[in-house]
Design a protein around this motif. Structure first.
Motif, PDB file in Angstrom:
ATOM      1  N   TYR A   1      17.717  -0.518  -1.114  1.00  0.00           N
ATOM      2  CA  TYR A   1      16.678   0.374  -0.599  1.00  0.00           C
ATOM      3  C   TYR A   1      15.360   0.182  -1.340  1.00  0.00           C
ATOM      4  O   TYR A   1      14.277   0.264  -0.736  1.00  0.00           O
ATOM      5  N   LEU A   2      15.424  -0.077  -2.638  1.00  0.00           N
ATOM      6  CA  LEU A   2      14.200  -0.304  -3.406  1.00  0.00           C
ATOM      7  C   LEU A   2      13.482  -1.574  -2.951  1.00  0.00           C
ATOM      8  O   LEU A   2      12.273  -1.573  -2.681  1.00  0.00           O
ATOM      9  N   PHE A   3      14.246  -2.681  -2.839  1.00  0.00           N
ATOM     10  CA  PHE A   3      13.645  -3.934  -2.381  1.00  0.00           C
ATOM     11  C   PHE A   3      13.104  -3.801  -0.957  1.00  0.00           C
ATOM     12  O   PHE A   3      12.025  -4.323  -0.643  1.00  0.00           O
ATOM     13  N   SER A   4      13.835  -3.112  -0.101  1.00  0.00           N
ATOM     14  CA  SER A   4      13.402  -2.962   1.285  1.00  0.00           C
ATOM     15  C   SER A   4      12.131  -2.126   1.385  1.00  0.00           C
ATOM     16  O   SER A   4      11.224  -2.445   2.163  1.00  0.00           O
ATOM     17  N   ALA A   5      12.054  -1.055   0.583  1.00  0.00           N
ATOM     18  CA  ALA A   5      10.867  -0.205   0.626  1.00  0.00           C
ATOM     19  C   ALA A   5       9.631  -0.959   0.142  1.00  0.00           C
ATOM     20  O   ALA A   5       8.563  -0.904   0.768  1.00  0.00           O
ATOM     21  N   VAL A   6       9.771  -1.675  -0.962  1.00  0.00           N
ATOM     22  CA  VAL A   6       8.635  -2.454  -1.476  1.00  0.00           C
ATOM     23  C   VAL A   6       8.268  -3.566  -0.495  1.00  0.00           C
ATOM     24  O   VAL A   6       7.087  -3.887  -0.293  1.00  0.00           O
ATOM     25  N   LEU A   7       9.277  -4.178   0.147  1.00  0.00           N
ATOM     26  CA  LEU A   7       9.015  -5.239   1.122  1.00  0.00           C
ATOM     27  C   LEU A   7       8.219  -4.708   2.311  1.00  0.00           C
ATOM     28  O   LEU A   7       7.247  -5.341   2.753  1.00  0.00           O
ATOM     29  N   LEU A   8       8.606  -3.543   2.833  1.00  0.00           N
ATOM     30  CA  LEU A   8       7.872  -2.979   3.975  1.00  0.00           C
ATOM     31  C   LEU A   8       6.448  -2.594   3.585  1.00  0.00           C
ATOM     32  O   LEU A   8       5.495  -2.809   4.356  1.00  0.00           O
ATOM     33  N   PHE A   9       6.290  -2.031   2.378  1.00  0.00           N
ATOM     34  CA  PHE A   9       4.948  -1.664   1.937  1.00  0.00           C
ATOM     35  C   PHE A   9       4.066  -2.899   1.759  1.00  0.00           C
ATOM     36  O   PHE A   9       2.901  -2.921   2.189  1.00  0.00           O
ATOM     37  N   ALA A  10       4.624  -3.952   1.135  1.00  0.00           N
ATOM     38  CA  ALA A  10       3.840  -5.180   0.930  1.00  0.00           C
ATOM     39  C   ALA A  10       3.510  -5.848   2.261  1.00  0.00           C
ATOM     40  O   ALA A  10       2.390  -6.351   2.446  1.00  0.00           O
ATOM     41  N   ALA A  11       4.449  -5.848   3.195  1.00  0.00           N
ATOM     42  CA  ALA A  11       4.179  -6.436   4.509  1.00  0.00           C
ATOM     43  C   ALA A  11       3.103  -5.658   5.259  1.00  0.00           C
ATOM     44  O   ALA A  11       2.261  -6.244   5.955  1.00  0.00           O
ATOM     45  N   PHE A  12       3.111  -4.327   5.100  1.00  0.00           N
ATOM     46  CA  PHE A  12       2.057  -3.525   5.733  1.00  0.00           C
ATOM     47  C   PHE A  12       0.697  -3.799   5.110  1.00  0.00           C
ATOM     48  O   PHE A  12      -0.319  -3.868   5.805  1.00  0.00           O
ATOM     49  N   ARG A  13       0.663  -4.004   3.786  1.00  0.00           N
ATOM     50  CA  ARG A  13      -0.607  -4.280   3.114  1.00  0.00           C
ATOM     51  C   ARG A  13      -1.121  -5.686   3.428  1.00  0.00           C
ATOM     52  O   ARG A  13      -2.309  -5.940   3.320  1.00  0.00           O
ATOM     53  N   VAL A  14      -0.224  -6.586   3.817  1.00  0.00           N
ATOM     54  CA  VAL A  14      -0.677  -7.939   4.185  1.00  0.00           C
ATOM     55  C   VAL A  14      -1.612  -7.881   5.380  1.00  0.00           C
ATOM     56  O   VAL A  14      -2.626  -8.594   5.438  1.00  0.00           O
ATOM     57  N   ILE A  15      -1.309  -7.028   6.347  1.00  0.00           N
ATOM     58  CA  ILE A  15      -2.115  -6.962   7.573  1.00  0.00           C
ATOM     59  C   ILE A  15      -3.214  -5.919   7.492  1.00  0.00           C
ATOM     60  O   ILE A  15      -4.064  -5.856   8.393  1.00  0.00           O
ATOM     61  N   THR A  16      -3.235  -5.093   6.452  1.00  0.00           N
ATOM     62  CA  THR A  16      -4.277  -4.070   6.340  1.00  0.00           C
ATOM     63  C   THR A  16      -5.252  -4.326   5.206  1.00  0.00           C
ATOM     64  O   THR A  16      -6.299  -3.660   5.153  1.00  0.00           O
ATOM     65  N   ALA A  17      -4.960  -5.237   4.302  1.00  0.00           N
ATOM     66  CA  ALA A  17      -5.873  -5.519   3.191  1.00  0.00           C
ATOM     67  C   ALA A  17      -7.138  -6.182   3.708  1.00  0.00           C
ATOM     68  O   ALA A  17      -7.089  -7.099   4.539  1.00  0.00           O
ATOM     69  N   ARG A  18      -8.283  -5.727   3.222  1.00  0.00           N
ATOM     70  CA  ARG A  18      -9.559  -6.275   3.679  1.00  0.00           C
ATOM     71  C   ARG A  18      -9.877  -7.596   2.984  1.00  0.00           C
ATOM     72  O   ARG A  18     -10.526  -8.455   3.573  1.00  0.00           O
ATOM     73  N   ASN A  19      -9.445  -7.733   1.762  1.00  0.00           N
ATOM     74  CA  ASN A  19      -9.705  -8.964   1.026  1.00  0.00           C
ATOM     75  C   ASN A  19      -8.589  -9.966   1.317  1.00  0.00           C
ATOM     76  O   ASN A  19      -7.409  -9.638   1.147  1.00  0.00           O
ATOM     77  N   PRO A  20      -8.900 -11.188   1.766  1.00  0.00           N
ATOM     78  CA  PRO A  20      -7.833 -12.152   2.063  1.00  0.00           C
ATOM     79  C   PRO A  20      -7.037 -12.570   0.836  1.00  0.00           C
ATOM     80  O   PRO A  20      -5.868 -12.904   0.954  1.00  0.00           O
ATOM     81  N   VAL A  21      -7.649 -12.534  -0.340  1.00  0.00           N
ATOM     82  CA  VAL A  21      -6.912 -12.872  -1.558  1.00  0.00           C
ATOM     83  C   VAL A  21      -5.849 -11.821  -1.839  1.00  0.00           C
ATOM     84  O   VAL A  21      -4.703 -12.137  -2.184  1.00  0.00           O
ATOM     85  N   TYR A  22      -6.213 -10.544  -1.677  1.00  0.00           N
ATOM     86  CA  TYR A  22      -5.224  -9.480  -1.851  1.00  0.00           C
ATOM     87  C   TYR A  22      -4.111  -9.579  -0.818  1.00  0.00           C
ATOM     88  O   TYR A  22      -2.936  -9.322  -1.124  1.00  0.00           O
ATOM     89  N   ALA A  23      -4.455  -9.944   0.410  1.00  0.00           N
ATOM     90  CA  ALA A  23      -3.430 -10.104   1.448  1.00  0.00           C
ATOM     91  C   ALA A  23      -2.449 -11.215   1.080  1.00  0.00           C
ATOM     92  O   ALA A  23      -1.234 -11.074   1.278  1.00  0.00           O
TER      93      ALA A  23
END
Length: 219
Positions: free
Chosen positions: A9-31
């Motif tokens: 559950y910990l890995f899955s939660a962090v994975l979903l959060f990171a995947a969401f930030r990939v498409i919402t981050a404004r800076n391409p380096v952060y994505a």
């Protein structure tokens, strides 16, 4: 809940959060960095599923090679973020429609996986080792399958990758006027006599000073 379920559950939660930030981050380096975090969490989930080979392959290939290349390219390019955001709301309805369609397709596939079905047939070597209580290596069993039952598809994939590599090299070998191309064969055949020529010159003597002109008599 045991520790394995908690880690899942910990890995899955962090994975979903990171995947969401990939498409919402404004800076391409952060994505790109969030995508690296996503790959690490997916590798952790695969380790919990005892798929060590897939986990280490994901870390070495995607995180160690592909994402490092992406980061170098993104950081070297001068990306104008303001121009990218100008037509965002103009194309948002089409992007939302495609995203909703992909989400529905993934939901249909995942919901079908929760139905009760027959247990998958285990590999012969894995089943025998499990019955005997012997520790087995999934990497070894995967290698046996790749080089026995799936040998021809593996060779076809290798040939396709080789053709892609040759095509990428051929596309970069274009004659450009502004590039200083040097032929290696010419460099190998070069000789010192062709590059340097020694010329003997007579020694130069200092020029004597000019004699002073006689002064004119005064009137």
């Amino acid at each position: 809940m045991d520790i394995r379920t908690g880690l899942f559950y910990l890995f899955s939660a962090v994975l979903l959060f990171a995947a969401f930030r990939v498409i919402t981050a404004r800076n391409p380096v952060y994505a790109a960095l969030y995508l690296v975090l996503t790959f690490f969490q997916a590798a952790g989930v695969w380790l919990l599923l005892k798929a060590e080979f897939l986990a280490i392959s994901l870390v070495l290939v995607y995180v160690g090679a592909v994402m490092v290349l992406f980061l170098f390219v993104v950081m070297m390019l001068d990306i104008n973020l303001q121009s990218l955001r100008q037509n965002f709301w103009k194309h948002f309805p089409a992007a939302a429609t495609v995203g909703a369609l992909i989400a529905l397709e993934m939901a249909a596939v995942l919901m079908g996986g929760f139905r009760v079905a027959e247990e998958p047939k285990a590999l012969p070597g894995v089943a025998a080792a499990a019955q005997a209580g012997v520790q087995y290596s999934n990497t070894k069993e995967l290698g046996k399958l790749l080089y026995t039952e799936y040998l021809y598809p593996l060779e076809v994939a290798a040939v396709i990758l080789l053709v892609a590599i040759i095509a990428a090299i051929a596309l970069t070998l274009r004659q450009r006027k502004d590039s200083k191309h040097i032929d290696p064969a010419v460099q190998v055949r070069v000789r010192a006599a062709d590059r340097v020529q020694i010329v003997k010159l007579p020694p130069s003597l200092p020029q004597p000073p000019a004699a002073a002109a006689p002064a004119e008599p005064k009137a």
